[in-house]
Design a protein around this motif. Structure first.
Motif, PDB file in Angstrom:
ATOM      1  N   SER A 144       0.740  -1.151  -0.211  1.00  0.00           N
ATOM      2  CA  SER A 144      -0.216   0.070   0.329  1.00  0.00           C
ATOM      3  C   SER A 144       0.790   1.546   0.627  1.00  0.00           C
ATOM      4  N   LEU A 145       1.959   1.254  -0.277  1.00  0.00           N
ATOM      5  CA  LEU A 145       3.434   2.281   0.294  1.00  0.00           C
ATOM      6  C   LEU A 145       3.946   2.365  -1.152  1.00  0.00           C
ATOM      7  N   MET A 146       3.387   1.893  -2.078  1.00  0.00           N
ATOM      8  CA  MET A 146       4.351   1.335  -3.263  1.00  0.00           C
ATOM      9  C   MET A 146       3.771   1.805  -4.061  1.00  0.00           C
ATOM     10  N   SER A 147       2.575   2.749  -4.115  1.00  0.00           N
ATOM     11  CA  SER A 147       1.830   3.546  -4.776  1.00  0.00           C
ATOM     12  C   SER A 147       3.180   4.755  -6.005  1.00  0.00           C
ATOM     13  N   GLN A 148       3.239   4.925  -6.823  1.00  0.00           N
ATOM     14  CA  GLN A 148       3.952   6.133  -7.690  1.00  0.00           C
ATOM     15  C   GLN A 148       4.394   7.208  -6.811  1.00  0.00           C
ATOM     16  N   THR A 177       7.239  -4.027  -7.356  1.00  0.00           N
ATOM     17  CA  THR A 177       5.344  -4.178  -7.645  1.00  0.00           C
ATOM     18  C   THR A 177       5.480  -3.620  -9.073  1.00  0.00           C
ATOM     19  N   ILE A 178       5.967  -2.647  -9.420  1.00  0.00           N
ATOM     20  CA  ILE A 178       5.660  -2.409 -11.153  1.00  0.00           C
ATOM     21  C   ILE A 178       5.779  -3.771 -11.678  1.00  0.00           C
ATOM     22  N   ASP A 179       7.170  -4.616 -11.443  1.00  0.00           N
ATOM     23  CA  ASP A 179       6.860  -5.731 -12.671  1.00  0.00           C
ATOM     24  C   ASP A 179       5.787  -6.994 -11.948  1.00  0.00           C
ATOM     25  N   SER A 192      -3.494   7.317  -8.174  1.00  0.00           N
ATOM     26  CA  SER A 192      -1.972   7.819  -7.562  1.00  0.00           C
ATOM     27  C   SER A 192      -0.919   7.794  -7.794  1.00  0.00           C
ATOM     28  N   HIS A 193      -1.511   8.271  -9.211  1.00  0.00           N
ATOM     29  CA  HIS A 193       0.265   8.527 -10.468  1.00  0.00           C
ATOM     30  C   HIS A 193       0.597   9.904 -10.031  1.00  0.00           C
ATOM     31  N   LEU A 194       1.801  10.242 -10.355  1.00  0.00           N
ATOM     32  CA  LEU A 194       2.416  11.215 -10.725  1.00  0.00           C
ATOM     33  C   LEU A 194       2.076  12.179 -11.977  1.00  0.00           C
ATOM     34  N   LYS A 195       1.988  13.167 -11.954  1.00  0.00           N
ATOM     35  CA  LYS A 195       1.643  14.243 -13.525  1.00  0.00           C
ATOM     36  C   LYS A 195       2.446  13.536 -14.286  1.00  0.00           C
ATOM     37  N   PRO A 202       9.040   6.790 -13.269  1.00  0.00           N
ATOM     38  CA  PRO A 202       8.932   8.223 -13.930  1.00  0.00           C
ATOM     39  C   PRO A 202      10.452   8.346 -13.437  1.00  0.00           C
ATOM     40  N   PHE A 203      10.243   9.539 -14.486  1.00  0.00           N
ATOM     41  CA  PHE A 203      12.179  10.498 -14.014  1.00  0.00           C
ATOM     42  C   PHE A 203      12.481  10.485 -13.141  1.00  0.00           C
ATOM     43  N   GLY A 204      11.163  11.430 -12.291  1.00  0.00           N
ATOM     44  CA  GLY A 204      11.883  12.043 -10.529  1.00  0.00           C
ATOM     45  C   GLY A 204      12.210  10.184  -9.561  1.00  0.00           C
ATOM     46  N   HIS A 205      11.453   8.796  -9.531  1.00  0.00           N
ATOM     47  CA  HIS A 205      12.473   8.463  -9.247  1.00  0.00           C
ATOM     48  C   HIS A 205      13.674   7.938  -9.532  1.00  0.00           C
TER      49      HIS A 205
END
Length: 368
Positions: A144-148, A177-179, A192-195, A202-205
């Protein structure tokens, strides 16, 4: 102290303190709370608290405790949501975690209601890291902490607190989580996504992950960086220029200039100042001053009259220090004089941050 270092010190000098002291006191400012909606959530909590009737929080707390420890009734999701909005004591976070674990098996609460995002924001507001780490260690809660957005918030927070290993751990768990989502044909909630994201990771990650590895600065983090670059490619994602600059600097610090040069070739062409600085540094670290001079000369001839970017046509202190070191090794007097003249011109175009500052967007501030 070399001529370049003396010049750099004068440029950055404040109150007669040298560059080295100012760099030690850098204040990191990458992503502020506004990016994550923390201020907005804090305002919602404030408004809810002002509207709540006296004794409401205590009544909800008692109902949750009875449901948890006496099994007298099921936990009401509305109670749990309201409790998160009204709680003010870090001790209340334990009840939130226990309540969530109990309802998780009954409701699809973590995906539809974004429990992880709100829980992390509450911990952020109450300045409690222990419960965040406890939640990360709990296999029931961690997904539950692994949203984007939430994973991004956590990585940023841990890097600010110089807990780079934890930031990398969150990044790895996010990739997992993505995999798993790909394997299970799951599509994460858009809420739950970044814009403005146009790639899977994401680039930020990526920017934060490579900064954390740079900060760790070890052979292990260098190998992890190479492994991560390969893994990211398999997700059809790529780092942005700043993330690549972090990778480059880590390679340089680990005495891997050949690999650093390969990274410099990946920098987008629209930033010729960055790519040519990096190419020059990597070649100079290999003792290839004549090849490096081509890129130094290129930067010297960049036309900056129509550019609003104060970085274009500038040199990192790192570039000029490496250039000066190689000039001093030359036996050819004519070539040495030619390069010294170029060095003097380049010093006039000194950028106000070193490469590490550029990588991490550090604002150079001095402790008063």
């Amino acid at each position: 102290m070399s001529f370049v270092l003396k010049t750099v010190s004068r440029v950055f000098q404040t109150n007669s303190r040298p560059l080295i002291n100012i760099f030690k006191n850098n204040s990191r400012q990458i992503y502020e709370a506004s990016v994550f909606g923390i201020k907005e959530y804090e305002n919602v909590r404030l408004k809810t608290s002002l509207k709540a009737s006296p004794g409401l929080f205590d009544a909800i707390k008692e109902r949750l405790k009875e449901a948890l420890y006496k099994n007298s009734h099921k936990i009401d999701l509305q109670d749990l949501n309201m409790y998160m909005l009204l709680c003010k004591d870090p001790n209340d976070l334990e009840i939130i975690l226990e309540a969530f674990k109990k309802v998780k098996s009954l409701y699809n609460f973590d995906k539809n209601e974004q429990f992880g995002e709100r829980f992390v924001k509450v911990c952020f507001i109450l300045e409690n890291n222990d419960k965040i780490i406890e939640a990360l260690n709990d296999e029931e809660i961690r997904p539950s902490l692994m949203s984007q957005l939430t994973s991004f918030l956590l990585m940023n927070k841990f890097i600010i607190e110089n807990k780079n290993d934890l930031a990398i751990r969150v990044f790895d768990q996010y990739l997992e989580t993505i995999d798993n989502g790909i394997k299970n044909n799951e599509r994460p909630s858009g809420k739950s996504h970044l814009k403005k994201q146009n790639q899977l990771i994401p680039f930020g990650h990526l920017r934060l992950a490579f900064e954390a590895l740079l900060n760790i600065n070890s052979k292990e983090s260098f190998e992890k960086m190479k492994e991560t670059l390969s893994k990211v490619e398999s997700f059809k994602s790529k780092p942005n220029n700043t993330a690549l600059a972090c990778c480059f600097l880590l390679a340089i610090r680990q005495n891997e200039p050949n690999f650093a040069y390969q990274i410099s070739l990946s920098i987008e062409k629209f930033n010729p100042t960055l790519t040519n600085n990096l190419k020059a540094i990597a070649l100079l670290k290999q003792g290839r001053i004549d090849e490096a001079f081509y890129f130094i000369d290129f930067i010297l001839n960049i036309n900056t009259t129509q550019s609003n970017d104060n970085f274009q046509g500038k040199f990192f202190p790192d570039t000029l220090e490496a250039f000066e070191e190689e000039i001093d090794k030359l036996d050819d007097d004519i070539k040495r004089e030619k390069y010294k003249l170029a060095l003097n011109e380049a010093i006039k175009k000194l950028f106000h941050q070193d490469l590490y500052g550029y990588c991490t967007k550090i604002n150079i501030k001095q402790k008063k």
